[in-house]
Design a protein around this motif. Structure first.
Motif, PDB file in Angstrom:
ATOM      1  N   ALA A 139      -1.146 -30.279  70.938  1.00 28.88           N
ATOM      2  CA  ALA A 139       0.118 -30.890  71.363  1.00 28.88           C
ATOM      3  C   ALA A 139       0.793 -31.605  70.201  1.00 28.88           C
ATOM      4  CB  ALA A 139      -0.140 -31.854  72.516  1.00 28.88           C
ATOM      5  N   ILE A 140       0.008 -32.280  69.365  1.00 30.91           N
ATOM      6  CA  ILE A 140       0.580 -32.991  68.213  1.00 30.91           C
ATOM      7  C   ILE A 140       1.152 -32.003  67.199  1.00 30.91           C
ATOM      8  CG2 ILE A 140       0.009 -34.456  66.234  1.00 30.91           C
ATOM      9  CD1 ILE A 140      -2.048 -35.858  68.036  1.00 30.91           C
ATOM     10  N   LEU A 141       0.445 -30.892  66.985  1.00 32.63           N
ATOM     11  CA  LEU A 141       0.888 -29.895  66.014  1.00 32.63           C
ATOM     12  C   LEU A 141       2.023 -29.030  66.542  1.00 32.63           C
ATOM     13  CD1 LEU A 141      -2.605 -28.702  64.718  1.00 32.63           C
ATOM     14  CD2 LEU A 141      -0.924 -30.050  63.437  1.00 32.63           C
ATOM     15  N   GLY A 142       2.226 -29.041  67.860  1.00 30.11           N
ATOM     16  CA  GLY A 142       3.290 -28.242  68.448  1.00 30.11           C
ATOM     17  C   GLY A 142       2.962 -26.774  68.575  1.00 30.11           C
ATOM     18  N   ILE A 143       1.667 -26.471  68.786  1.00 26.77           N
ATOM     19  CA  ILE A 143       1.268 -25.067  68.947  1.00 26.77           C
ATOM     20  C   ILE A 143       0.514 -24.904  70.270  1.00 26.77           C
ATOM     21  CG2 ILE A 143       1.233 -24.420  66.509  1.00 26.77           C
ATOM     22  CD1 ILE A 143      -2.008 -25.248  68.249  1.00 26.77           C
ATOM     23  N   ASN A 144       0.347 -23.648  70.677  1.00 24.38           N
ATOM     24  CA  ASN A 144      -0.412 -23.312  71.871  1.00 24.38           C
ATOM     25  C   ASN A 144      -1.883 -23.171  71.482  1.00 24.38           C
ATOM     26  OD1 ASN A 144      -1.633 -22.171  74.107  1.00 24.38           O
ATOM     27  ND2 ASN A 144      -0.436 -20.276  74.084  1.00 24.38           N
ATOM     28  N   PRO A 145      -2.750 -24.071  71.917  1.00 23.04           N
ATOM     29  CA  PRO A 145      -4.154 -23.998  71.488  1.00 23.04           C
ATOM     30  C   PRO A 145      -4.983 -22.959  72.222  1.00 23.04           C
ATOM     31  CG  PRO A 145      -3.851 -25.876  72.939  1.00 23.04           C
ATOM     32  CD  PRO A 145      -2.491 -25.265  72.757  1.00 23.04           C
ATOM     33  N   PHE A 146      -4.383 -22.216  73.143  1.00 23.79           N
ATOM     34  CA  PHE A 146      -5.179 -21.329  73.985  1.00 23.79           C
ATOM     35  C   PHE A 146      -5.007 -19.841  73.690  1.00 23.79           C
ATOM     36  CE2 PHE A 146      -4.162 -25.211  76.431  1.00 23.79           C
ATOM     37  CZ  PHE A 146      -5.439 -25.746  76.420  1.00 23.79           C
ATOM     38  N   ASP A 147      -4.142 -19.490  72.751  1.00 23.39           N
ATOM     39  CA  ASP A 147      -4.046 -18.083  72.373  1.00 23.39           C
ATOM     40  C   ASP A 147      -4.659 -17.883  70.994  1.00 23.39           C
ATOM     41  OD1 ASP A 147      -2.177 -19.216  70.713  1.00 23.39           O
ATOM     42  OD2 ASP A 147      -0.570 -17.813  71.190  1.00 23.39           O
ATOM     43  N   GLN A 148      -4.837 -16.636  70.605  1.00 21.95           N
ATOM     44  CA  GLN A 148      -5.385 -16.286  69.290  1.00 21.95           C
ATOM     45  C   GLN A 148      -4.705 -15.002  68.833  1.00 21.95           C
ATOM     46  OE1 GLN A 148      -7.733 -17.092  71.844  1.00 21.95           O
ATOM     47  NE2 GLN A 148      -7.520 -15.086  72.778  1.00 21.95           N
ATOM     48  N   PRO A 149      -3.421 -15.061  68.506  1.00 18.22           N
ATOM     49  CA  PRO A 149      -2.626 -13.853  68.287  1.00 18.22           C
ATOM     50  C   PRO A 149      -3.087 -12.982  67.137  1.00 18.22           C
ATOM     51  CG  PRO A 149      -1.429 -15.817  67.564  1.00 18.22           C
ATOM     52  CD  PRO A 149      -2.624 -16.293  68.317  1.00 18.22           C
ATOM     53  N   ASN A 150      -3.788 -13.553  66.165  1.00 17.84           N
ATOM     54  CA  ASN A 150      -4.156 -12.766  64.988  1.00 17.84           C
ATOM     55  C   ASN A 150      -5.568 -12.211  65.039  1.00 17.84           C
ATOM     56  OD1 ASN A 150      -2.247 -15.225  63.910  1.00 17.84           O
ATOM     57  ND2 ASN A 150      -1.667 -13.225  63.094  1.00 17.84           N
ATOM     58  N   VAL A 151      -6.363 -12.594  66.056  1.00 19.85           N
ATOM     59  CA  VAL A 151      -7.710 -12.046  66.170  1.00 19.85           C
ATOM     60  C   VAL A 151      -7.646 -10.555  66.452  1.00 19.85           C
ATOM     61  CG1 VAL A 151      -9.812 -12.057  67.588  1.00 19.85           C
ATOM     62  CG2 VAL A 151      -8.785 -14.212  66.851  1.00 19.85           C
ATOM     63  N   GLU A 152      -6.700 -10.151  67.283  1.00 17.82           N
ATOM     64  CA  GLU A 152      -6.589  -8.751  67.677  1.00 17.82           C
ATOM     65  C   GLU A 152      -6.226  -7.851  66.499  1.00 17.82           C
ATOM     66  OE1 GLU A 152      -6.878  -5.383  69.811  1.00 17.82           O
ATOM     67  OE2 GLU A 152      -7.504  -7.387  70.437  1.00 17.82           O
ATOM     68  N   ALA A 153      -5.552  -8.402  65.484  1.00 14.05           N
ATOM     69  CA  ALA A 153      -5.118  -7.583  64.353  1.00 14.05           C
ATOM     70  C   ALA A 153      -6.307  -6.948  63.641  1.00 14.05           C
ATOM     71  CB  ALA A 153      -4.295  -8.422  63.376  1.00 14.05           C
ATOM     72  N   ALA A 154      -7.345  -7.736  63.383  1.00 13.86           N
ATOM     73  CA  ALA A 154      -8.525  -7.189  62.709  1.00 13.86           C
ATOM     74  C   ALA A 154      -9.257  -6.202  63.598  1.00 13.86           C
ATOM     75  CB  ALA A 154      -9.459  -8.317  62.292  1.00 13.86           C
TER      76      ALA A 154
END
Length: 565
Positions: free
Chosen positions: A372-387
């Motif tokens: 919340a402080i960083l302003g990001i969604n902590p529950f997704d991992q969009p770049n894991v799928e790339a590898a």
């Protein structure tokens, strides 16, 4: 919560009236971050909204994902339904002489059980690799006394599915009814659930689908393998329950708010979270926290990079600590000198201590707050799928291996575009990679696609601190493909400040994957190739070193740990 005189210092704790069971302290920049962000967190009722599973805490873009990822806040209550079935199954297996538990799982499916079993002093064989030597070692154990837990949310994870196939075939070849020795942990309706039920597995445990993998320590994913190995998981839930109400309170004494603010609120951001265990008694908790922090925050060009280090780590030495480092010590509750390292020279920024169940819940709340402080969604991992996608492409097309740029003393050298211009030796190549390292904000990631339980672990044991001393920058060390489910997200989605050293080798074992047209050697090679390609496509400098035997690995370790040429 108390604040010390003079230099900013904060201590917060949680627990019943008879004494704290979780304690967090922050000094220096971390304490100033707490002071700066606590008022806003309290005004926003962040703690109570998080405990109440409010998906709007992280903004509208994260709302849909967050709405199905917050059930972890009440697992200390909802997971108790698992206790009696687990006791019964363990008793059944014991009467049959089955007491060797092998866990096939990756990332969130393996890290927490390893911590729970290790902290309890129980034996659990964790197979979180596709390296043939590690797979062969697990298969060569006493199968007559073995039960295999296959853990995967989707059931389609290539590593876990391959391991499952290998064990089913091994049981059958040994004259053992394979389904009677197989236990599945998965989400309801998954491919693994259907396959396990169709095959007649000994047991199928459904995990809460509204919990993401890295927040799943207190779900069936964490509890089932650890309980079958002999850990007291009811005590674990009790420890979490003892502090849950404190983490839900909107007040300045909430340790989860203090830790979350300390992690994500420093200005400028100290985004290298250097974690050292200082006698906490919690087995490899830093490895579990590494995935939680990296996958939750490393995206959209920002995030926190966890760096798990050994005692006396160069990153924490007095006078050598960089301005982007946030030291975090995991200490015992009785530690009266948590702010001093082994040399007496280190003043830490954050200390964390307490029970294991409480620590799991603390870190999960704190990382959610940090998001919340960083302003990001902590529950997704969009770049894991790339590898993963790149590895699948390698397996489907089986391209001709890229020839090395050159070979030095049995080490094949490859590099991303332009990295090796003019290099003729491993020392040259390493120098070229380190020459790309930002001396103020950069980090080096060592990615070893090798057998983490074999000789390579001993041979490479000094590489991480040696490279940290040489570069004066934080250095991470990850075993592949394990780290792909952890820091791999940060490598690709976090700040573009990393340089990457990939180590691969020729396995000594050959292990087939029944029903597949590739074996484990091909699989781990495809994972390494895919990972390197994705990093290179993102413009990250990647040096790839491949060894064919232990002698060349030992020589390479000497180059990596020695002084610059």
């Amino acid at each position: 919560m108390s604040e010390g005189p003079g230099a900013a210092a904060t201590i917060a704790w949680a627990g019943p009236d008879e004494g704290a069971v979780i304690e967090v302290s922050a000094t220096g920049a971390a304490a100033r971050a707490v002071s700066a962000h606590l008022p806003g967190l309290l005004a926003e009722r962040t703690a109570s909204r998080l405990s109440g599973q409010d998906p709007t805490l992280w903004g509208e873009a994260a709302r849909e994902e967050a709405s199905i990822r917050l059930a972890w806040t009440h697992l200390h209550e909802t997971s108790r339904a698992l206790l009696e079935p687990l006791r019964a199954l363990r008793a059944e297996l014991a009467t049959e002489g089955v007491d060797r538990v092998v866990l096939c799982g990756m990332g969130g499916s393996s890290l927490a059980p390893e911590v729970i079993a290790g902290t309890a002093g129980c034996q659990l064989v964790v197979l979180d690799s596709t390296h043939p030597d590690q797979v062969r070692r697990a298969l060569d154990g006493d199968l007559s006394a073995t039960v295999v837990v296959v853990s995967s949310k989707s059931g389609s994870t290539v590593e876990t599915d391959s391991q499952r196939r290998a064990f089913e075939a091994a049981f059958t070849a040994a004259g053992i009814d394979a389904p009677s020795r197989m236990v599945a942990v998965t989400d309801p309706g998954s491919a693994l659930q259907r396959a396990a039920q169709d095959a007649g597995y000994r047991a199928v445990f459904e995990a809460d689908p509204n919990v993401g993998g890295r927040f799943s320590a207190l779900t069936a994913f964490g509890l089932v393998p650890a309980a079958l190995a002999g850990a007291d998981v009811e005590q674990l839930l009790d420890e979490a329950a003892a502090v849950a109400e404190f983490f839900a309170e909107d007040n300045e004494a909430n340790p989860a708010l203090v830790l979350g603010a300390a992690l994500a609120g420093t200005s400028p951001l100290r985004d290298k979270v250097v974690i050292r265990d200082a006698g906490s008694g919690l087995f490899h908790l830093g490895d579990w926290a590494e995935q939680l922090i990296a996958e939750s925050t490393g995206k959209e060009g920002t995030g926190l990079l966890p760096v798990a280090v050994e005692p006396g780590a160069p990153e924490l030495r007095d006078g050598a600590r960089a301005g982007d480092i946030l030291p975090v010590l995991l200490t015992p509750m009785t530690d009266d000198a948590a702010d001093v390292d082994d040399s007496g020279a280190e003043t830490t920024e954050v200390t964390v201590s307490g029970s294991l169940g409480g620590a799991f819940l603390l870190w999960e709340h704190a990382v959610a707050v940090a998001g919340a402080i960083l302003g990001i969604n902590p529950f997704d991992q969009p770049n894991v799928e790339a590898a993963k996608k790149a590895a699948r492409g390698m397996l489907e097309s089986t391209p001709t291996p890229e020839p090395p740029a050159f070979t030095d003393s049995g080490v094949e050298v490859r590099g991303s575009d332009g990295l090796l211009d003019g290099a003729t030796s491993v020392a040259d190549a390493l120098g070229a990679l380190l020459g790309r390292l930002d001396s103020d904000r950069g980090y080096l990631a060592v990615m070893a696609y090798l057998d983490r339980e074999g000789p390579a672990a001993t041979i490479l044991s000094g590489v991480r601190p040696a490279l940290a001393r040489r570069t004066g920058r934080p250095v991470t060390f990850g075993w592949g493909p394990r780290f792909l489910h952890s820091t791999g997200q940060y490598h690709k989605g976090g700040p573009a400040t990393g340089v990457f050293l990939q180590l691969t080798g020729t396995p000594s074992a050959v292990v087939d994957i029944p029903g597949s047209d590739f074996d484990f050697t091909t699989l781990i090679a495809a994972q390494a190739d895919g990972d390197a390609d994705v990093l290179a496509d993102l413009g990250r400098p990647v040096l790839r070193l491949h060894v064919n035997d232990q002698d060349s690995l030992a020589w390479l370790a000497g180059v990596l740990t020695g002084p610059p040429a």
